[in-house]
Design a protein around this motif. Structure first.
Motif, PDB file in Angstrom:
ATOM      1  N   PRO A   2       0.831  -1.202   0.000  1.00  0.00           N
ATOM      2  CA  PRO A   2       0.000   0.000   0.000  1.00  0.00           C
ATOM      3  C   PRO A   2       0.864   1.250   0.000  1.00  0.00           C
ATOM      4  N   ARG A   3       0.381   2.291  -0.610  1.00  0.00           N
ATOM      5  CA  ARG A   3       1.100   3.567  -0.610  1.00  0.00           C
ATOM      6  C   ARG A   3       0.259   4.575   0.152  1.00  0.00           C
ATOM      7  N   GLU A   4       0.877   5.273   1.069  1.00  0.00           N
ATOM      8  CA  GLU A   4       0.145   6.259   1.851  1.00  0.00           C
ATOM      9  C   GLU A   4       0.031   7.547   1.060  1.00  0.00           C
ATOM     10  N   LEU A   5      -1.193   7.966   0.789  1.00  0.00           N
ATOM     11  CA  LEU A   5      -1.399   9.216   0.073  1.00  0.00           C
ATOM     12  C   LEU A   5      -1.210  10.401   1.001  1.00  0.00           C
ATOM     13  N   HIS A   6      -0.725  11.495   0.459  1.00  0.00           N
ATOM     14  CA  HIS A   6      -0.548  12.726   1.207  1.00  0.00           C
ATOM     15  C   HIS A   6      -1.426  13.817   0.608  1.00  0.00           C
ATOM     16  N   ASP A   7      -1.933  14.659   1.490  1.00  0.00           N
ATOM     17  CA  ASP A   7      -2.761  15.761   0.992  1.00  0.00           C
ATOM     18  C   ASP A   7      -1.856  16.902   0.520  1.00  0.00           C
ATOM     19  N   GLY A   8      -2.474  18.019   0.190  1.00  0.00           N
ATOM     20  CA  GLY A   8      -1.711  19.136  -0.357  1.00  0.00           C
ATOM     21  C   GLY A   8      -0.801  19.819   0.641  1.00  0.00           C
ATOM     22  N   PHE A   9      -0.874  19.412   1.909  1.00  0.00           N
ATOM     23  CA  PHE A   9      -0.047  20.021   2.946  1.00  0.00           C
ATOM     24  C   PHE A   9       0.917  19.015   3.559  1.00  0.00           C
ATOM     25  N   GLY A  10       1.098  17.892   2.856  1.00  0.00           N
ATOM     26  CA  GLY A  10       2.096  16.919   3.265  1.00  0.00           C
ATOM     27  C   GLY A  10       1.663  15.943   4.343  1.00  0.00           C
ATOM     28  N   ARG A  11       0.393  15.950   4.728  1.00  0.00           N
ATOM     29  CA  ARG A  11      -0.074  15.033   5.763  1.00  0.00           C
ATOM     30  C   ARG A  11      -0.415  13.677   5.164  1.00  0.00           C
ATOM     31  N   GLY A  12       0.134  12.620   5.744  1.00  0.00           N
ATOM     32  CA  GLY A  12      -0.198  11.279   5.300  1.00  0.00           C
ATOM     33  C   GLY A  12      -1.561  10.860   5.814  1.00  0.00           C
ATOM     34  N   ILE A  13      -2.393  10.297   4.945  1.00  0.00           N
ATOM     35  CA  ILE A  13      -3.753   9.912   5.314  1.00  0.00           C
ATOM     36  C   ILE A  13      -3.819   8.381   5.417  1.00  0.00           C
ATOM     37  N   LEU A  57     -11.003  -0.929  -1.485  1.00  0.00           N
ATOM     38  CA  LEU A  57     -10.464  -0.053  -2.521  1.00  0.00           C
ATOM     39  C   LEU A  57      -9.449   0.947  -1.976  1.00  0.00           C
ATOM     40  N   VAL A  58      -9.654   1.415  -0.743  1.00  0.00           N
ATOM     41  CA  VAL A  58      -8.773   2.468  -0.228  1.00  0.00           C
ATOM     42  C   VAL A  58      -7.622   1.909   0.609  1.00  0.00           C
ATOM     43  N   ALA A  59      -7.682   0.650   0.999  1.00  0.00           N
ATOM     44  CA  ALA A  59      -6.550   0.068   1.739  1.00  0.00           C
ATOM     45  C   ALA A  59      -5.252   0.146   0.925  1.00  0.00           C
ATOM     46  N   PRO A  60      -5.277  -0.169  -0.374  1.00  0.00           N
ATOM     47  CA  PRO A  60      -4.042  -0.020  -1.162  1.00  0.00           C
ATOM     48  C   PRO A  60      -3.588   1.431  -1.319  1.00  0.00           C
ATOM     49  N   GLU A  61      -4.468   2.382  -0.998  1.00  0.00           N
ATOM     50  CA  GLU A  61      -4.129   3.802  -1.065  1.00  0.00           C
ATOM     51  C   GLU A  61      -3.527   4.299   0.242  1.00  0.00           C
ATOM     52  N   GLY A  62      -3.328   3.396   1.206  1.00  0.00           N
ATOM     53  CA  GLY A  62      -2.654   3.791   2.442  1.00  0.00           C
ATOM     54  C   GLY A  62      -3.483   3.715   3.704  1.00  0.00           C
ATOM     55  N   ILE A  63      -4.767   3.378   3.624  1.00  0.00           N
ATOM     56  CA  ILE A  63      -5.582   3.257   4.833  1.00  0.00           C
ATOM     57  C   ILE A  63      -5.197   1.982   5.582  1.00  0.00           C
ATOM     58  N   THR A  64      -4.766   2.156   6.825  1.00  0.00           N
ATOM     59  CA  THR A  64      -4.388   1.006   7.656  1.00  0.00           C
ATOM     60  C   THR A  64      -5.246   0.901   8.911  1.00  0.00           C
ATOM     61  N   ARG A  65      -5.919   1.993   9.282  1.00  0.00           N
ATOM     62  CA  ARG A  65      -6.715   2.028  10.508  1.00  0.00           C
ATOM     63  C   ARG A  65      -8.142   2.415  10.175  1.00  0.00           C
ATOM     64  N   VAL A  66      -9.095   1.695  10.767  1.00  0.00           N
ATOM     65  CA  VAL A  66     -10.515   1.959  10.549  1.00  0.00           C
ATOM     66  C   VAL A  66     -11.197   2.074  11.902  1.00  0.00           C
ATOM     67  N   ARG A  67     -11.998   3.116  12.076  1.00  0.00           N
ATOM     68  CA  ARG A  67     -12.839   3.254  13.267  1.00  0.00           C
ATOM     69  C   ARG A  67     -14.293   3.253  12.844  1.00  0.00           C
ATOM     70  N   LEU A  68     -15.108   2.442  13.498  1.00  0.00           N
ATOM     71  CA  LEU A  68     -16.536   2.360  13.228  1.00  0.00           C
ATOM     72  C   LEU A  68     -17.293   3.179  14.270  1.00  0.00           C
ATOM     73  N   THR A  69     -18.157   4.062  13.772  1.00  0.00           N
ATOM     74  CA  THR A  69     -18.899   4.953  14.653  1.00  0.00           C
ATOM     75  C   THR A  69     -20.361   4.942  14.241  1.00  0.00           C
ATOM     76  N   GLY A  70     -21.141   5.815  14.855  1.00  0.00           N
ATOM     77  CA  GLY A  70     -22.538   5.964  14.498  1.00  0.00           C
ATOM     78  C   GLY A  70     -22.826   7.442  14.262  1.00  0.00           C
TER      79      GLY A  70
END
Length: 387
Positions: A2-13, A57-70
């Motif tokens: 997986p590759r971690e995507l970064h936003d326009g301010f350099g933060r890894g998502i 679909l987004v795990a290969p884009e760098g998502i490694t952590r998931v939180r389930l909420t309501g």
């Protein structure tokens, strides 16, 4: 890989929060209206299969952590199979869940077996009457039983989330003391003005204000003529012309910036009260901060089994380190909790065009704002966003 995507301010998502439902078995005054949220047609909400497919679909884009909420995720009948599906996705390292705890004693074994790693349990007071007033439908025993179940079934770490509002006059020291004997991590979260609600008569609470919990707001007398909590006077939190408010009530429509209790002020209050009781003041901790600490800064009482955290969403923005996106129950991807900008991935998912879904995900990251500034609420309630 997986590759971690970064936003326009350099933060890894790498963190995705998913609201699996906007329904809840409580009606917390700062989260949703007393009557609940409007019923939605079944096809307006993402199915468990669609949510799981989006995570694939987004795990290969760098998502490694998931939180389930309501809302409250445990009211959803699909929560256990959804966790099983997410657990089987390559690249997902951590699955957590935020709950009010009421259904946790019954569901904890199945959740643990399905692959849930850890839980956050919401608890805003240990005072039984005030808890029912704040939640409108809940009992404090339910949340406490949820904490016991989380510890019993080995969820690690177990965090207790407390939203602090000055006018709710909470027993913050008693909450912090939960960390003394048990390995729980109590986190105090500054109140955030999310959503807007039409007021309706609030349920009353019997009894007078407790002594010495939170200090008065700036500019308020140390000894006001009428206490914030009173069984004999109309509460200042009732709206003009509101009926049924003869006892003390909470009216979030009248809350303002002065109801935000800055974390520094709250931490000093807890420390001073703890010193007076012989417990000792809070001291900062680094090595013992729990996994998934995120924006919280952690402290601890001397020789305590757990920690006390502070999340300063208003007084000290942590936007520069924000690593998350949010997916609402109706399939809208939100780059920022405090912005109403959303990207409709539900329709893309239902066309079967995976490339279009991933393109929307990348677009959302590219348009993640640098920070949030002054806010006066959002179009959705917190229960509809997922926190």
């Amino acid at each position: 890989m997986p590759r971690e995507l970064h936003d326009g301010f350099g933060r890894g998502i790498n963190y995705l929060r998913i609201s699996v439902t906007d329904k809840c078995n409580f009606r917390c005054v700062y989260c949703m209206p007393e009557e609940g949220v409007a019923m939605r047609a079944h096809d307006e909400l993402l199915s468990a299969e669609e949510i799981a497919h989006f995570v694939r679909l987004v795990a290969p884009e760098g998502i490694t952590r998931v939180r389930l909420t309501g809302g409250e995720p445990l009211v959803s009948h699909r929560i256990v199979p959804l966790i099983e599906e997410i657990r089987a996705i390559d690249g997902i390292e951590d699955i957590s869940l935020t709950t009010n705890g009421a259904l946790l004693p019954r569901l904890a074994p199945a959740l643990r077996e399905a692959g849930l790693d850890r839980v956050n349990i919401s608890l805003d007071t240990l005072n039984a009457d005030r808890f029912t007033q704040i939640t409108r439908l809940g009992r404090v025993e339910q949340a406490l039983a949820g904490i016991d179940a989380a510890l019993e079934y080995g969820f690690e770490p177990v965090k207790v989330n407390t939203v602090v509002v000055r006018r709710m006059d909470q027993d913050v020291l008693e909450l912090a003391k939960l960390s003394l004997e048990r390995p729980v991590h109590v986190r105090f979260i500054e109140y955030m003005p999310i959503g807007s609600s039409a007021t309706s008569p609030c349920p009353s609470i019997v009894g007078r204000r407790t002594q010495g919990v939170l200090p008065p707001r700036s500019g308020q007398s140390e000894a006001p003529e009428e206490p914030m909590w009173s069984s004999s006077a109309t509460s200042p939190h009732c709206g003009a012309g509101t009926s049924g408010c003869s006892g003390s009530t909470l009216n979030p429509e009248l809350w303002d910036a002065s109801d935000v209790v800055p974390s520094d002020e709250l931490r000093e209050l807890i420390s001073s009260q703890a010193r007076a009781m012989g417990i000792g003041a809070l001291a900062p901790v680094d090595e013992s901060a729990p996994y998934g600490a995120g924006p919280a800064r952690y402290w601890a009482f001397p020789n305590a089994a757990g920690t006390v955290g502070f999340i300063s969403a208003m007084s000290n923005h942590f936007c520069s380190a924000c690593n998350r996106l949010r997916l609402t129950a109706d399939g809208q991807l939100r780059p920022c909790l405090f912005s109403d900008a959303e990207y409709n991935v539900r329709d893309a998912l239902r066309t079967g065009d995976d490339e279009a879904v991933v393109a929307l995900y990348r677009t959302a990251i590219a348009h993640k704002p640098q920070q949030h500034d002054h806010i006066d609420g959002t179009q959705r309630f917190m229960s509809q966003i997922g926190g």
